[in-house]
Design an enzyme around this catalytic site. Structure first.
Site, mmCIF file in Angstrom:
data_model
loop_
_atom_site.group_PDB
_atom_site.id
_atom_site.type_symbol
_atom_site.label_atom_id
_atom_site.label_comp_id
_atom_site.label_asym_id
_atom_site.label_seq_id
_atom_site.Cartn_x
_atom_site.Cartn_y
_atom_site.Cartn_z
ATOM 1 N N GLU A 82 41.919 42.371 32.572
ATOM 2 C CA GLU A 82 42.491 41.204 31.906
ATOM 3 C C GLU A 82 42.856 41.484 30.459
ATOM 4 O O GLU A 82 43.866 40.993 29.956
ATOM 5 C CB GLU A 82 41.499 40.039 31.973
ATOM 6 N N SER A 142 42.919 28.482 34.192
ATOM 7 C CA SER A 142 44.373 28.432 34.361
ATOM 8 C C SER A 142 44.763 28.294 35.826
ATOM 9 O O SER A 142 44.227 28.989 36.690
ATOM 10 C CB SER A 142 45.021 29.689 33.770
ATOM 11 N N SER A 145 35.007 30.622 32.236
ATOM 12 C CA SER A 145 34.519 29.919 31.046
ATOM 13 C C SER A 145 33.923 28.561 31.400
ATOM 14 O O SER A 145 34.346 27.901 32.350
ATOM 15 C CB SER A 145 35.659 29.718 30.045
ATOM 16 N N GLY A 155 37.251 31.110 37.867
ATOM 17 C CA GLY A 155 36.267 30.178 37.336
ATOM 18 C C GLY A 155 35.263 30.918 36.474
ATOM 19 O O GLY A 155 34.216 31.352 36.965
#
Length: 368
Positions: free
Chosen positions: A241, A158, A126, A124
């Site tokens: 990431e 996502s 953006s 969680g």
């Protein structure tokens, strides 16, 4: 310097390649398969082989293997389009974050679930008004006795519709400079007050979601690290990431398909193929620097810029090679259309170039 794999690494590569081929045959191929390909069965099989948490310390249940081993396996899985998304975020980010910043109780609870391949995590991060500028996020977590009460909205999350846990980046204080009021909290996705709406994009993918938190009550023991001091933790997450092999080979399968159809008798086509192959090798070297800890802090931004812009060039090559077939809707064309997102997800290229200028090169900010 010798960049070739050792005999043991070649054996691992061949094993991973065969596994990826079988996984695609059994569960289907996905473009950008670490976010578009979802199969808990594949994740369970990865876990059974010890391919989740490969580089985690053994004392935390991991394999204690060299970081290059995970790179080798991940490159083969994603290059083939094997659906690995069910366990990807937990393996890539959440596990390392909990090992580095979590409590013993958190590690004992969550790490075995990740290593088993039985749980899916979402991140969680953006928000509608806070994308690449993480310090602007507004989702709040207010302490209420032994709990936090969470309110706010996340977007582009996502697998939120399938996740068991959300690793939530939220604001626990507004009294200091923005980046000092940020905390990380593990939120069970079955908690009361959570609403998830999948976002169906133009390629028909639905991994992105909007998530609303309305008075969601979470135990304070789910706080990861120090309250209000998680900005640096999140920046470290983003290094994982942005600097991984998934940013280089997401559409490698499309490239291999197009290469077989390319008019290699044309010297200009051969020249473009050579350039793309060179970029794959340069990108892999940048990823290797990141995963081996040899890159300077913040350099994952450069790796992501180079690799994702390369993926867009690959998509353009595939479209030109297919010719009129690129106008007919198919799984391959979905991958072509998806490509503009590569330089947006995980931080836009413009923002990442600013990060490189300021944090890596030490260039001054432009006066306001």
């Amino acid at each position: 310097m010798d960049f070739s794999w050792t005999t043991e690494q070649l054996r691992l590569r061949d094993e991973a390649r065969a596994f990826a081929r079988d996984a695609v045959r059994s569960y289907g191929r996905a473009n950008d398969s670490w976010v578009n390909g979802y199969s808990r069965e594949v994740s369970r099989e990865l876990a059974a082989r010890g391919w989740i948490g490969m580089g985690w310390p053994k004392e935390h249940g991991g394999g204690g293997r060299p970081p290059l081993d995970r790179l080798i396996v991940a490159e083969e899985l994603i290059s083939a389009g094997a659906p690995v998304g069910a366990s990807w975020f937990g393996d890539r980010q959440m596990g390392p974050a909990l090992i580095a910043h979590g409590t013993d109780a958190q590690r004992q609870r969550y790490l075995p679930l990740i290593l088993s391949g039985e749980t899916t995590w979402c991140i969680g991060m953006s928000e509608p008004n806070a994308g690449s500028d993480l310090a602007s996020l507004q989702t709040s977590a207010v302490r209420d006795g032994a709990d936090y009460i969470i309110n706010g909205q996340k977007i582009w999350t996502s697998f939120a519709a399938k996740a068991d846990f959300c690793y939530l980046i939220c604001r626990t204080s507004r009294e200091d400079v923005p980046h000092r009021g940020i905390s990380e909290i593990v939120v069970p996705m079955q908690s009361a007050g959570i609403e998830v709406r999948p976002i169906r994009d133009l390629t028909e993918s639905e991994h992105f979601c909007e998530v609303w938190f309305s008075d969601v009550r979470v135990p304070a023991e789910n706080l990861v690290g120090v309250e209000g001091r998680a900005f640096s933790q999140t920046m470290r997450q983003l290094e994982h990431e942005r600097g991984g092999i998934d940013r280089l080979v997401s559409n490698r399968a499309l490239f291999d398909i197009a290469r077989r159809r390319a008019r290699v008798g044309d010297p200009l086509v051969r020249q473009e193929l050579a350039r793309l192959e060179i970029d794959y090798r340069v990108g892999r070297m940048l990823v290797m620097r990141s995963v081996m800890g040899q890159a300077p802090d913040g350099f994952a931004a450069a790796t992501k810029c180079m690799c994702t812009e390369h993926e867009q060039r690959v998509a353009n090559f595939v479209a030109r090679t297919l010719g009129a077939d690129a106008l007919l809707w198919s799984d391959i064309v979905r991958g072509i259309v998806y490509a503009p997102g590569y330089t947006i997800m995980g931080g836009t290229s413009n923002v990442l170039r600013n990060i490189l200028a300021e944090r890596v090169l030490g260039l001054p900010r432009e006066p306001r």
